[in-house]
Design a protein around this motif. Sequence first.
Motif, PDB file in Angstrom:
ATOM      1  N   TYR A  70       0.826  -1.224   0.000  1.00 32.83           N
ATOM      2  CA  TYR A  70       0.000   0.000   0.000  1.00 32.83           C
ATOM      3  C   TYR A  70       0.857   1.269   0.000  1.00 32.83           C
ATOM      4  O   TYR A  70       0.723   2.114  -0.900  1.00 32.83           O
ATOM      5  N   PRO A  71       1.778   1.479   0.967  1.00 25.72           N
ATOM      6  CA  PRO A  71       2.596   2.703   0.903  1.00 25.72           C
ATOM      7  C   PRO A  71       3.533   2.721  -0.303  1.00 25.72           C
ATOM      8  O   PRO A  71       3.849   3.804  -0.816  1.00 25.72           O
ATOM      9  N   ALA A  72       3.960   1.531  -0.779  1.00 23.61           N
ATOM     10  CA  ALA A  72       4.806   1.498  -1.978  1.00 23.61           C
ATOM     11  C   ALA A  72       4.050   2.021  -3.192  1.00 23.61           C
ATOM     12  O   ALA A  72       4.615   2.741  -4.030  1.00 23.61           O
ATOM     13  N   ALA A  78       3.751   9.185  -6.357  1.00 24.90           N
ATOM     14  CA  ALA A  78       4.498  10.436  -6.158  1.00 24.90           C
ATOM     15  C   ALA A  78       5.617  10.576  -7.182  1.00 24.90           C
ATOM     16  O   ALA A  78       5.858  11.677  -7.705  1.00 24.90           O
ATOM     17  N   LEU A  79       6.309   9.481  -7.475  1.00 23.64           N
ATOM     18  CA  LEU A  79       7.441   9.539  -8.406  1.00 23.64           C
ATOM     19  C   LEU A  79       6.985   9.630  -9.857  1.00 23.64           C
ATOM     20  O   LEU A  79       7.536  10.395 -10.657  1.00 23.64           O
ATOM     21  N   VAL A 177       4.124  12.070  -1.400  1.00 25.28           N
ATOM     22  CA  VAL A 177       5.097  11.739  -0.351  1.00 25.28           C
ATOM     23  C   VAL A 177       4.467  11.916   1.033  1.00 25.28           C
ATOM     24  O   VAL A 177       4.665  11.089   1.937  1.00 25.28           O
ATOM     25  N   CYS A 178       3.696  12.976   1.198  1.00 27.47           N
ATOM     26  CA  CYS A 178       2.996  13.211   2.459  1.00 27.47           C
ATOM     27  C   CYS A 178       2.041  12.060   2.778  1.00 27.47           C
ATOM     28  O   CYS A 178       1.945  11.598   3.922  1.00 27.47           O
ATOM     29  N   ALA A 179       1.338  11.585   1.748  1.00 24.62           N
ATOM     30  CA  ALA A 179       0.415  10.459   1.936  1.00 24.62           C
ATOM     31  C   ALA A 179       1.165   9.206   2.378  1.00 24.62           C
ATOM     32  O   ALA A 179       0.659   8.417   3.189  1.00 24.62           O
ATOM     33  N   VAL A 180       2.378   8.984   1.845  1.00 24.37           N
ATOM     34  CA  VAL A 180       3.186   7.834   2.257  1.00 24.37           C
ATOM     35  C   VAL A 180       3.538   7.953   3.739  1.00 24.37           C
ATOM     36  O   VAL A 180       3.428   6.977   4.503  1.00 24.37           O
ATOM     37  N   ALA A 181       3.975   9.140   4.151  1.00 20.70           N
ATOM     38  CA  ALA A 181       4.341   9.341   5.557  1.00 20.70           C
ATOM     39  C   ALA A 181       3.149   9.075   6.474  1.00 20.70           C
ATOM     40  O   ALA A 181       3.290   8.423   7.530  1.00 20.70           O
TER      41      ALA A 181
END
Length: 817
Positions: A70-72, A78-79, A177-181
Amino acid sequence: MIKRPPYLSIAILSASAMSYEILLMRLFSIIQWHHFAYMVIALALLGYGISGSLLYLLQTRVDRYYQWIYPASILLFALTSLGAFLVAQSLTFNIEELFWDYRQIVNLVLIFLLLALPFMFTASAICMTFMVCPGKKAATVYAVDLLGAGIGAIAIIIVMYLLMPEKILTVISLGGVCAVAVAIWELKLSFKRPLLVTLVVVTTMLIGSSPYISLTYSPYKGLMQTLQIQGTRIIDQRATPLGQLTLVASDEIPLRHAPGLSLTNSIEPLNQLGLFTDADNLTAITQYPESVKSLRYLDHTTSALAYHLQKPSKLLVIGSGTGSDLLQAQYHQVQSIDALELNPQVIELLNNDYKKFAGDVYHNPQTEVHIAEARDFLSNTHNMYDMIQIALIDSANASSSGLYALNESYLYTLEAMQLYLSRLSPNGYLSITRWIKLPPRDTLKLFATAHQALESLRLDDIDKRMVLIRNWQTSTLLIKNGSFSEHELDLVEQFCNARLFDQAYTHRLTEDQSNRYNLLSEPLFYQTSQQIITHQTDTLIDEYKFNLRPATDDRPYFHHFFKWSSFFEAIKLRGKGGMPLIEWGYIILVLTLGVTAILSAVFILLPLSFTTHGTPASDSAISQWHVLFYFFGIGVAFLFIEIATIQKFLLFLHHPIYAISITLSTFLVFAGLGSLTSEWLANMYTHRPIVILATTAIAFLSIGYLYLLDPLFIELAILTMEMKMLISILLISPLAFFMGMPFPLAISSLKQQASNLIPWAWGINGYASVISAGTATLIAIHFGFTVVILSAVILYVSIMAVFPRNVPLKPLRTTRT
């Protein structure tokens, strides 16, 4: 199975993805043209569909490794949101080379796949959450997804006022990136420190690369062609959601822009700065003269005709822009001018930053400026005008190549013409200037629309109320609130003869008088206008090589001239100069629909057709045919109603940015609230009755709005924009509320009875959505938005019979494992 879904990271991801989708529409309008917006919508939905196929094939791994996948997926969004666009814009694509250079279709497919990647990763993150969350939480996940997207739709509009479009790409990537954090925190992952260090490195790279990001414009856009001139340079650039403005100066070869200038003109145009909107649509900021006599060259254009018939006491200029039409009015000493301009940035340029150069073109006692859309302004004013002038408001290059074919314009519809005519004082003139296309199409369609508008008003002597003239580049149509007198026609003839302009229509014109100076092989303008005047319009529309059917508010595609018969004829003549005859905007729509349908079939349907993992959770399986039709139907119907509603409210709000942002955000937010409500109702009732209630409400509201909105909008036209926005939200919200129920209820049903079918259903819904955007536009072009809405209603009603529930299984060409 997870206990609590990561709601906050889903909301941030959905907001970022929706912002990215809207931003891509703006970016492609700048580097390519408006019609690529349809491609962006299809790409977003293609990515959503592909994600369903991937997860369907990998669902056992998703169940096991969700907390890491999920975070990946979010990080990959983002990338790729930045990287995929930068690579895609570096691939050259020219539609006109498509039929002899196979590399163009290869590049187009690569662009499609690249730009689908960010949406695929977004959809994968959301879909896998559906797969692993408790069944009763599915509606909440869907609601959070929609609410986040609604916030993103509003947020991106605000950000567009603050940053240049290419800089917003970095902001959206940082949102990912914020969503990953947040996901790392929500999922309570181990190894937090290494993961957060990775995010810091990615953030640093994104911020560091931002200054080096730039847009690569199509070499065929007007800005790039102008910059090829020696000594030209960009001196200013700014952007809003309305468009990116680029100001160009030339230090060596003077810029001169005076569309349709007579070949007999001997007065040199004044110094100018070129102003491009979205790297095209050239207009010019003219250096304010010390004496109005220096503006005499503006009297040598076709748009000056009306001033030679009578001097207007009160003038309305629609699309005043950089002020050329205002300078023309000042030359003719008009004492009262209302100037309408939609983009306040243009007025700001002339009144503030470049006031020393532009002078008092707007800031003078005779001129009153209104930041407004034409129909909105005329619906709210009681003023009557001696002359209403509609300026040239699009690019000659894009117009001639048919690249505005998909541009919905309510400026030239039948209803618009009726409104303009109703605001003319007795014996007043409506003056409309258009670019000349050969073979003729724009001018003839405008003439046919004006004639039909006059007929609808049941006026006498319609043939005596119209005058059409042309030169080598532009045409001007005059429509009078009264009959043209013999004296006026004498003045028309004198005006044309002195400037080597051709008369194309007056009620006393003969064929031998109509094709004297700007010679065509046949007097086509005269011949076709005669057919229209003599009530042979239907025959002309059927037999002419281009579509001349008048545009209406239900089919607002004035620039759509495409006919398949002419297309195949042009293809046969491609080696003899036939390619410019093709209306490329329509071709791109069809091509986008075809390519995305094929890619969807390959990446969505094909994998889903041959592989099934897992078994249903109950003894009696859910019919896959029902799942197929249900999710396909709501995928198409939702987009159909959403697209048609945006068009309906564009007539009420008038401003496209307001219409899109208000309609889209209201749909998403209230559909999310509907999803939450469906979860609450599902605790008291079975799923199918709730779906029947929702689809019945959708059908009644859609049909009711279809017939009630137009007269309601007329009654409410006098309200302020703030009140219109509030009423728009109140009107859209009930429909959106019920439209948010069918999808999560079916997902919840599948979760309880056949969870292995969730990614399959997600993929089918994605495929339907992919083809629905282009299909809705095609239906609207040919049949109108009314048919789009009615088609959606039929689909919504029909899904009541196929709601996924326990029935004997009928395999859908699958291999059981």
